[in-house]
Design an enzyme around this catalytic site. Structure first.
Site, PDB file in Angstrom:
ATOM      1  N   SER A 133      44.778  45.885  45.969  1.00 22.31           N
ATOM      2  CA  SER A 133      45.200  44.861  46.926  1.00 22.31           C
ATOM      3  C   SER A 133      44.751  45.265  48.326  1.00 22.31           C
ATOM      4  O   SER A 133      44.376  46.416  48.570  1.00 22.31           O
ATOM      5  CB  SER A 133      46.723  44.705  46.900  1.00 22.31           C
TER       6      SER A 133
ATOM      7  N   HIS B 124      48.413  35.986  36.870  1.00 18.69           N
ATOM      8  CA  HIS B 124      49.003  36.925  37.814  1.00 18.69           C
ATOM      9  C   HIS B 124      50.504  37.025  37.539  1.00 18.69           C
ATOM     10  O   HIS B 124      51.079  36.211  36.814  1.00 18.69           O
ATOM     11  CB  HIS B 124      48.782  36.441  39.246  1.00 18.69           C
ATOM     12  N   GLY B 125      51.141  38.030  38.144  1.00 16.56           N
ATOM     13  CA  GLY B 125      52.590  38.152  38.032  1.00 16.56           C
ATOM     14  C   GLY B 125      53.067  38.283  36.603  1.00 16.56           C
ATOM     15  O   GLY B 125      54.101  37.716  36.223  1.00 16.56           O
TER      16      GLY B 125
ATOM     17  N   HIS C   4      55.281  36.758  40.867  1.00 13.07           N
ATOM     18  CA  HIS C   4      55.018  38.091  41.397  1.00 13.07           C
ATOM     19  C   HIS C   4      56.316  38.889  41.550  1.00 13.07           C
ATOM     20  O   HIS C   4      57.382  38.332  41.794  1.00 13.07           O
ATOM     21  CB  HIS C   4      54.320  38.004  42.753  1.00 13.07           C
TER      22      HIS C   4
ATOM     23  N   ASP D  53      42.195  42.446  44.498  1.00 12.61           N
ATOM     24  CA  ASP D  53      43.281  41.549  44.119  1.00 12.61           C
ATOM     25  C   ASP D  53      43.758  40.776  45.350  1.00 12.61           C
ATOM     26  O   ASP D  53      44.057  41.361  46.388  1.00 12.61           O
ATOM     27  CB  ASP D  53      44.426  42.380  43.528  1.00 12.61           C
TER      28      ASP D  53
END
Length: 311
Positions: free
Chosen positions: A50, A213-214, A180, A82
């Site tokens: 990230s 995602h998440g 998330h 990301d």
């Protein structure tokens, strides 16, 4: 073997009905813990960074640790940005050796998202780098991502073909009910993925790789350990693994995991220090955290992703 992008990786995953794990990395122990599991199970892997992790550990440190993982294991490994927040950040990562980037324009107006994503795609493809875009917004908080539940929205299947065609992205992150962070749902709320939306997306984009995602399941054994040694995570609820496995058998070729790694690492460190209060050698307590990460990744490969022996 050099770092690879995700093109062939996703093609094989789609055809084989499995997904590649995309695990967030922040330091050496996390990188080592992940690749140890992948090496044991002969699994391809995406190591993703990230923007805030890049600030914390510095681009060159992370890049060279991932290069070391490639040299040590011989596995197909992609280094992925990301939630890239801007063209400039994506460009910097591409120029610095990343083989895949995500540009997250999901918070923008649709046309602005298309324009920004296309700009990144044009720059990346000229340099052999693959690009992930996003339509729809997940709720939750994690690093740069912070979206209140009432601001989240599911992906509109009617937009996906237009978006992919006009941007040229190589994969698409969609919102079908994941979230998330570790606190994905309210206590008592039943997690549910919208497989109807996923199926509609598949119908409109046959053969195209989809990303979730998440997707941490917030493994209860590590939540329990964190709570036992002073945590306050009793209400943490993740995504059921059977739902993730079903998604991986469909069009989902990349499943992101971050919170499960953080919990596993924290659980190992807290337990070690609580049981050995005089220890101050970081190799000891970080080693326990690293071992937990290897166990988590092994579990995900075998029980969620289905990517064992696919390297």
């Amino acid at each position: 073997m050099p770092l690879v992008n995700t093109k062939e990786m996703f093609k094989k995953a789609y055809e084989g009905g499995y997904a590649i794990g995309a695990f967030n990395v922040n330091n050496m122990e996390i990188v080592q813990g992940i690749v140890e599991a992948c090496k044991e199970l002969n699994s391809p892997v995406i190591l993703q960074v990230s923007g805030s992790a890049r600030k914390y550990a510095h681009h060159k440190y992370l890049y060279n640790m991932v290069q070391a993982a490639v040299e040590e294991t011989g596995l197909p490994i992609a280094l992925h940005l990301d939630h890239g927040s801007s063209f400039e950040l994506c460009k910097d990562c591409i120029d610095g050796g990343f083989t895949s980037v995500m540009i997250d324009g999901s918070h923008l107006d649709y046309e602005e998202n298309v324009a920004l994503t296309r700009q990144v795609v044009e720059y990346a493809h000229a340099r052999g780098v693959t690009v992930e875009g996003e339509l729809g917004q997940l709720a939750g908080v994690e690093d740069e991502v912070s979206v209140e539940a009432d601001k989240a929205n599911y992906t509109d299947p009617d937009q996906v073909l237009d978006f992919v065609t006009r941007t040229g992205v190589d994969s698409l992150a969609i919102a079908i009910g994941t979230s998330h962070g570790a606190f994905k749902f309210k206590p008592g709320q039943k997690p549910q993925l919208r497989f109807d939306i996923l199926q509609e997306v598949m119908d409109r984009l046959p053969g195209f790789p989809i990303v979730l995602h998440g997707a941490s399941s917030v493994m209860p054994e590590y939540v329990a350990t964190v709570n036992q040694y002073g945590g306050q995570m009793a209400d943490a609820i993740g995504i059921p693994e059977d739902m993730l496995r079903k998604a991986a058998s469909m069009a989902v070729c990349k499943i992101n995991v971050d919170s499960d790694l953080r919990l596993a690492l924290t659980a190992g460190i807290r337990k070690h220090l609580a049981e050995n209060p005089t220890h101050f050698d970081p190799r000891q307590y970080l080693g326990d955290g690293r071992a937990n990460i290897t166990a988590v990744v092994s579990h995900k490969i075998q029980n969620v992703l289905g990517s064992a022996n696919q390297a």
